[in-house]
Design an enzyme around this catalytic site. Structure first.
Site, PDB file in Angstrom:
ATOM      1  CD  GLU A 294      49.770  14.986  60.115  1.00 29.05           C
ATOM      2  OE1 GLU A 294      50.869  14.051  59.673  1.00 29.05           O
ATOM      3  OE2 GLU A 294      50.163  16.023  59.646  1.00 29.05           O
TER       4      GLU A 294
ATOM      5  CE  LYS B  55      10.254   9.315  60.531  1.00 24.03           C
ATOM      6  NZ  LYS B  55      11.484   8.971  61.294  1.00 24.03           N
TER       7      LYS B  55
ATOM      8  NE  ARG C 216      11.952  13.352  60.821  1.00 22.97           N
ATOM      9  CZ  ARG C 216      12.460  12.863  61.751  1.00 22.97           C
ATOM     10  NH1 ARG C 216      12.584  13.809  62.765  1.00 22.97           N
ATOM     11  NH2 ARG C 216      13.020  11.510  61.828  1.00 22.97           N
TER      12      ARG C 216
ATOM     13  CG  ASP D  49      21.831   9.559  65.315  1.00 20.63           C
ATOM     14  OD1 ASP D  49      22.593   8.978  66.563  1.00 20.63           O
ATOM     15  OD2 ASP D  49      22.238  10.056  64.632  1.00 20.63           O
ATOM     16  CB  THR D  50      19.018  10.727  69.019  1.00 22.26           C
ATOM     17  OG1 THR D  50      17.727  11.078  68.391  1.00 22.26           O
ATOM     18  CG2 THR D  50      20.117  11.532  68.508  1.00 22.26           C
TER      19      THR D  50
END
Length: 339
Positions: free
Chosen positions: A48, A204, A206, A234-235
Site C-alpha cells: 500500500e 510494416k 504484422r 519498448d522492446t
C-alpha cells in the site's frame, strides 16, 4: 495587497532526477529558490502507498511531477494519492505533470471485448481532484479529449529539431526523416518540416502481435542519413528491424529520435547490437543503469521545456509558444550551438 502565490512542485518516486532538474531550472528562471515540496511517498509492507506532505499547501498552486512509467500501476496510484492528499490539504489548484502518460497505447478498442484503459485512467485522474494535465507526446493526441479538464500536450519534435540541426550540421542535405509505420507519419512529417528534410515510410505488416512479418521502405533512402522518428520504443524489436531494412535499401547511416524510452526486456541489448549509430531519447522515463551505459543511446533533457511550461501555466501565459523550436532555442542555451 495580497501576496503572490508561487508555484510549488511535489514529486512521486517515478522520476526524481527529472523533478529535481525541473525545480533547478525554475529556480534559474525565477531568480529565487524553487525546491521540491517536503513530503514522503512510501509503501507499507503489503505494498500500500502512503503519502504525507510536511509543508503547508493551503491555497498553493501545486504541480505534481510523476510519469506513469514502469511500474505503471504503482506510479499511477502514487499520482492519485498525492493529488488526494493535496486536495484534502486545501491546495488552490493541482496540475499533474505527467512526462510519460502510461496506458496511452490503449486508446481504442482494437478488437471485441477489450477496454479503453486510457479513458479509464483519465477519469481516475479527474476524480482525484487534478484540474490540469501537462504531458509530452501523447501516443494518440485524441486522448486529450478523454479528459474533462485542460490538457497541454507538449511536443519533443522542437527539441529534436534543435538536436538534429546541431548534430547533423554539414550534412543536412543528406538527412531523411523516416516514419516506422503509417500511423506515425504525422509525427515524422512534423520533424521533417522543421529541419527541411524529405520523408520516407517503413510499411510494416504484422503476422501476429509483437511479431513483424514484412517491412517495405516507401521512398528512396539510398545514400541518405535516415532518422527514424517515433513516440515510444519498448522492446526495440521493430525499431532495430526497421534500421536493418533501411541499411539494406542503401541508407548511409541510421539514427532514431524516440521520445519515451520504455526500453523493456531485451531492448538495450538489441539497440547496442543494432546497425543504428544512435538512439536519442528524452528523460521522461528514468533511465536504468543499462540505458546510461549503452554507447549508442543518448538522452536529451526535457527539464528546460517542462520548467517553462509550468511557469507559463502558473502565470497564465501561452504554453503553445513552446511548440516552436525557435522559441525553445534560448531555453536550451548552452546545450546546442547557435545555428
Amino acid at each position: 495587497m495580497p501576496t503572490m502565490i508561487e508555484p510549488k512542485l511535489i514529486a512521486g518516486n517515478a522520476n526524481q532526477p527529472l523533478a529535481t532538474a525541473i525545480a533547478r531550472r525554475m529556480s534559474m528562471h525565477r531568480g529565487m529558490d524553487v525546491s521540491l515540496c517536503d513530503a514522503r511517498v512510501e509503501r507499507f509492507n503489503d505494498g500500500e502507498i502512503f503519502v504525507e506532505v510536511y509543508e503547508n499547501v493551503r491555497g498553493e498552486d501545486m504541480f505534481i511531477v510523476q510519469p506513469t512509467s514502469n511500474p505503471a500501476n504503482d506510479n499511477l496510484m502514487e499520482l492519485l494519492i498525492i493529488a488526494d492528499a493535496l486536495r484534502r490539504s486545501s491546495a488552490a489548484r493541482i496540475t499533474a505533470v505527467i512526462p510519460y502518460f502510461g496506458y496511452a497505447r490503449q486508446d481504442r478498442r482494437s478488437k471485441a471485448r477489450t477496454p479503453i484503459t486510457a479513458k479509464l485512467v483519465s477519469n481516475m485522474i479527474v476524480e482525484a481532484g487534478i484540474e490540469r494535465v501537462l504531458t509530452l507526446d501523447l501516443h494518440a493526441t485524441q486522448i486529450q479529449g478523454f479528459f474533462d479538464i485542460p490538457v497541454d500536450n507538449l511536443y519533443a519534435s522542437p527539441i529534436y529539431a534543435l538536436d538534429a540541426m546541431h548534430n547533423f550540421r554539414g550534412q543536412m542535405e543528406d538527412v531523411m526523416v523516416v516514419s516506422p509505420d503509417v500511423g506515425g507519419v504525422a509525427r515524422a512529417r512534423d520533424l521533417a518540416q522543421r529541419i527541411g528534410a524529405p520523408l520516407s515510410i517503413v510499411d510494416k505488416r504484422r503476422g501476429k502481435p509483437g511479431e513483424v512479418a514484412e517491412m517495405t521502405v516507401i521512398g528512396d533512402v539510398k545514400d541518405k542519413v535516415c532518422v527514424i522518428v517515433d513516440d515510444i520504443v519498448d522492446t526495440a524489436g521493430t525499431l532495430c528491424k526497421a534500421a536493418e531494412v533501411l541499411m539494406e535499401n542503401g541508407a548511409k547511416e541510421v539514427h532514431a529520435y524516440i521520445t519515451h524510452g520504455v526500453l523493456s526486456g531485451p531492448a538495450v541489448e538489441r539497440v547496442s547490437k543494432s546497425v543504428m549509430k544512435s538512439l536519442v531519447i528524452t528523460d521522461t522515463i528514468r533511465a536504468t543503469d543499462a540505458v546510461k551505459a549503452c554507447p549508442n543511446i543518448r538522452i536529451v533533457p526535457t527539464a528546460p521545456m517542462f520548467a517553462q511550461a509550468i511557469l507559463n501555466t502558473w502565470n497564465g501565459t501561452s504554453v503553445s509558444s513552446l511548440f516552436d523550436h525557435k522559441t525553445l532555442g534560448p531555453i536550451y542555451e548552452g546545450l546546442y550551438a547557435a545555428e
